[in-house]
Write a protein that holds these residues in place. Structure first.
Motif, PDB file in Angstrom:
ATOM      1  N   TYR A  48       0.816  -1.194   0.000  1.00  0.00           N
ATOM      2  CA  TYR A  48       0.000   0.000   0.000  1.00  0.00           C
ATOM      3  C   TYR A  48       0.864   1.265   0.000  1.00  0.00           C
ATOM      4  O   TYR A  48       0.534   2.241  -0.643  1.00  0.00           O
ATOM      5  CB  TYR A  48      -0.939   0.020   1.196  1.00  0.00           C
ATOM      6  CG  TYR A  48      -1.952  -1.101   1.211  1.00  0.00           C
ATOM      7  CD1 TYR A  48      -2.785  -1.318   0.126  1.00  0.00           C
ATOM      8  CD2 TYR A  48      -2.075  -1.943   2.309  1.00  0.00           C
ATOM      9  CE1 TYR A  48      -3.720  -2.338   0.141  1.00  0.00           C
ATOM     10  CE2 TYR A  48      -3.013  -2.962   2.338  1.00  0.00           C
ATOM     11  CZ  TYR A  48      -3.838  -3.159   1.257  1.00  0.00           C
ATOM     12  OH  TYR A  48      -4.758  -4.161   1.274  1.00  0.00           O
ATOM     13  N   ALA A  49       1.927   1.220   0.768  1.00  0.00           N
ATOM     14  CA  ALA A  49       2.802   2.396   0.850  1.00  0.00           C
ATOM     15  C   ALA A  49       3.412   2.712  -0.510  1.00  0.00           C
ATOM     16  O   ALA A  49       3.517   3.882  -0.881  1.00  0.00           O
ATOM     17  CB  ALA A  49       3.893   2.161   1.893  1.00  0.00           C
TER      18      ALA A  49
ATOM     19  N   GLY B 174       7.179   6.779   5.407  1.00  0.00           N
ATOM     20  CA  GLY B 174       6.799   5.680   4.525  1.00  0.00           C
ATOM     21  C   GLY B 174       6.259   4.455   5.245  1.00  0.00           C
ATOM     22  O   GLY B 174       5.959   3.452   4.612  1.00  0.00           O
ATOM     23  N   LYS B 175       6.123   4.537   6.550  1.00  0.00           N
ATOM     24  CA  LYS B 175       5.596   3.428   7.350  1.00  0.00           C
ATOM     25  C   LYS B 175       4.179   3.759   7.789  1.00  0.00           C
ATOM     26  O   LYS B 175       3.800   4.918   7.897  1.00  0.00           O
ATOM     27  CB  LYS B 175       6.460   3.203   8.598  1.00  0.00           C
ATOM     28  CG  LYS B 175       7.920   3.047   8.319  1.00  0.00           C
ATOM     29  CD  LYS B 175       8.310   1.628   8.327  1.00  0.00           C
ATOM     30  CE  LYS B 175       9.834   1.548   8.137  1.00  0.00           C
ATOM     31  NZ  LYS B 175      10.235   0.437   7.399  1.00  0.00           N
TER      32      LYS B 175
ATOM     33  N   ALA C  38      -7.274   0.780  11.963  1.00  0.00           N
ATOM     34  CA  ALA C  38      -6.949   1.672  10.850  1.00  0.00           C
ATOM     35  C   ALA C  38      -5.493   2.101  10.941  1.00  0.00           C
ATOM     36  O   ALA C  38      -4.945   2.250  12.037  1.00  0.00           O
ATOM     37  CB  ALA C  38      -7.852   2.895  10.874  1.00  0.00           C
ATOM     38  N   PHE C  39      -4.898   2.280   9.781  1.00  0.00           N
ATOM     39  CA  PHE C  39      -3.492   2.672   9.694  1.00  0.00           C
ATOM     40  C   PHE C  39      -3.359   3.862   8.754  1.00  0.00           C
ATOM     41  O   PHE C  39      -4.019   3.929   7.724  1.00  0.00           O
ATOM     42  CB  PHE C  39      -2.641   1.516   9.171  1.00  0.00           C
ATOM     43  CG  PHE C  39      -2.669   0.315  10.062  1.00  0.00           C
ATOM     44  CD1 PHE C  39      -1.758   0.177  11.098  1.00  0.00           C
ATOM     45  CD2 PHE C  39      -3.615  -0.680   9.867  1.00  0.00           C
ATOM     46  CE1 PHE C  39      -1.792  -0.934  11.925  1.00  0.00           C
ATOM     47  CE2 PHE C  39      -3.648  -1.799  10.694  1.00  0.00           C
ATOM     48  CZ  PHE C  39      -2.740  -1.921  11.725  1.00  0.00           C
TER      49      PHE C  39
ATOM     50  N   GLY D 249       1.186   4.686  -2.400  1.00  0.00           N
ATOM     51  CA  GLY D 249       0.838   5.974  -1.794  1.00  0.00           C
ATOM     52  C   GLY D 249      -0.543   6.017  -1.178  1.00  0.00           C
ATOM     53  O   GLY D 249      -1.127   7.092  -1.034  1.00  0.00           O
ATOM     54  N   ILE D 250      -1.073   4.864  -0.804  1.00  0.00           N
ATOM     55  CA  ILE D 250      -2.402   4.816  -0.183  1.00  0.00           C
ATOM     56  C   ILE D 250      -2.285   5.398   1.227  1.00  0.00           C
ATOM     57  O   ILE D 250      -1.568   4.857   2.067  1.00  0.00           O
ATOM     58  CB  ILE D 250      -2.947   3.380  -0.174  1.00  0.00           C
ATOM     59  CG1 ILE D 250      -3.151   2.946  -1.624  1.00  0.00           C
ATOM     60  CG2 ILE D 250      -4.223   3.272   0.639  1.00  0.00           C
ATOM     61  CD1 ILE D 250      -3.505   1.510  -1.820  1.00  0.00           C
ATOM     62  N   PRO D 251      -2.972   6.523   1.492  1.00  0.00           N
ATOM     63  CA  PRO D 251      -2.744   7.247   2.735  1.00  0.00           C
ATOM     64  C   PRO D 251      -3.307   6.567   3.987  1.00  0.00           C
ATOM     65  O   PRO D 251      -2.821   6.810   5.087  1.00  0.00           O
ATOM     66  CB  PRO D 251      -3.428   8.593   2.506  1.00  0.00           C
ATOM     67  CG  PRO D 251      -4.437   8.333   1.455  1.00  0.00           C
ATOM     68  CD  PRO D 251      -3.888   7.226   0.607  1.00  0.00           C
TER      69      PRO D 251
END
Length: 76
Positions: A1-2, A28-29, A21-22, A5-7
């Protein structure tokens, strides 16, 4: 996902009635969050409470309950 660029992403554990939720950090983590940024301040615990509602009632009533909680958040 990172890499894409999925926020923000969520993990929903239906059986455990848990929502996690993250949020992507500047380094970048991903870090666990308690309030969604993507959904304008939605408390993640509200998702867990909605999963509990699903055990007590049908989908329609649980969805209605959830929508009322959203209204209450917007109009304290």
């Amino acid at each position: 996902y990172a890499a894409l660029g999925i926020p923000e992403y969520w993990v929903i554990d239906i059986r455990g009635k848990r929502a996690i939720a993250f949020r992507l950090q500047d380094n970048g983590k991903y870090q666990e969050i308690t309030t969604s940024v993507a959904l304008n301040g939605l408390p993640i615990v509200l998702l867990e409470l909605t999963l509990e509602q699903l055990e007590k009632t049908n989908n329609f009533n649980a969805a209605f309950w959830f929508s009322q909680q959203i209204v209450n958040l917007q109009n304290p």
